[in-house]
Write an enzyme that holds these catalytic residues in place. Sequence first.
Site, PDB file in Angstrom:
ATOM      1  N   GLU A 151       0.660  -1.118  -0.059  1.00  0.00           N
ATOM      2  CA  GLU A 151      -0.049  -0.182  -0.133  1.00  0.00           C
ATOM      3  C   GLU A 151       0.794   1.241  -0.058  1.00  0.00           C
ATOM      4  O   GLU A 151       0.685   2.223  -0.577  1.00  0.00           O
ATOM      5  CB  GLU A 151      -0.999  -0.100   1.348  1.00  0.00           C
ATOM      6  CG  GLU A 151      -2.147  -0.923   0.852  1.00  0.00           C
ATOM      7  CD  GLU A 151      -3.011  -0.844   2.257  1.00  0.00           C
ATOM      8  OE1 GLU A 151      -4.232  -0.541   1.773  1.00  0.00           O
ATOM      9  OE2 GLU A 151      -2.746  -0.875   3.235  1.00  0.00           O
TER      10      GLU A 151
ATOM     11  N   ASN B 115      -6.458   2.404  12.660  1.00  0.00           N
ATOM     12  CA  ASN B 115      -5.897   2.082  11.421  1.00  0.00           C
ATOM     13  C   ASN B 115      -6.844   2.047  10.427  1.00  0.00           C
ATOM     14  O   ASN B 115      -6.755   1.886   9.277  1.00  0.00           O
ATOM     15  CB  ASN B 115      -5.129   0.796  11.409  1.00  0.00           C
ATOM     16  CG  ASN B 115      -3.901   0.729  12.188  1.00  0.00           C
ATOM     17  OD1 ASN B 115      -3.114   1.795  12.186  1.00  0.00           O
ATOM     18  ND2 ASN B 115      -3.592  -0.404  12.645  1.00  0.00           N
TER      19      ASN B 115
ATOM     20  N   GLY C 178      -6.931  -3.059   3.871  1.00  0.00           N
ATOM     21  CA  GLY C 178      -6.808  -4.450   3.201  1.00  0.00           C
ATOM     22  C   GLY C 178      -6.282  -5.388   4.152  1.00  0.00           C
ATOM     23  O   GLY C 178      -5.853  -6.577   3.610  1.00  0.00           O
TER      24      GLY C 178
END
Length: 178
Positions: free
Chosen positions: A52, A142, A146
């Site tokens: 990410e 958070n 994913g």
Amino acid sequence: MRINFQDKHLSSTPPLPPPTSPLLAPSSVPAANSIIGGLADGPFDQVQVWTEVLQDNFLRFFDSGKLSFATATSIRFSPEGFEHFYAKWHDYKDRLLHRSKQVANSPEIICRLGIIAMNTPLEVDIYAHANSTNALGSRMLNGTGGSADFLRNAKLSIMHTPSSRPTKTDPTGISCFV
């Protein structure tokens, strides 16, 4: 203290084949970034990363020649990291791709690529249930990114966390094992 995981734990197992699976590094996590930094000196070549967020340690990994390609949804370099990145843009431009979060966190793609996922939960209990979102019950830290998609669909899922995390009022912190 530096732990050489490959020598200590893999010496009694059959040798690993050359890496063909991309490696996931979660965003903004010191432990995962340390691992990425260590891979620059490690025995693996032609590593591909599906992540990410790219951070400073990825630059060292690219410069070592061991990281062949990286795809990410964002870049989060320090000011010095951005200077280095732009100074060596000609070396990075063909080995870097930005993707949307919908693609990066797609369970089908994660499964198809056979990704090795590295995630850092906030808490883990004795039954190995991991919490990556809420601290102290209801305070969201958070978001719902994913990490669960990667843990469920990766070829190999690795979870790592410190034993405790410091808080604003207590340097010893709270336990990550509940």
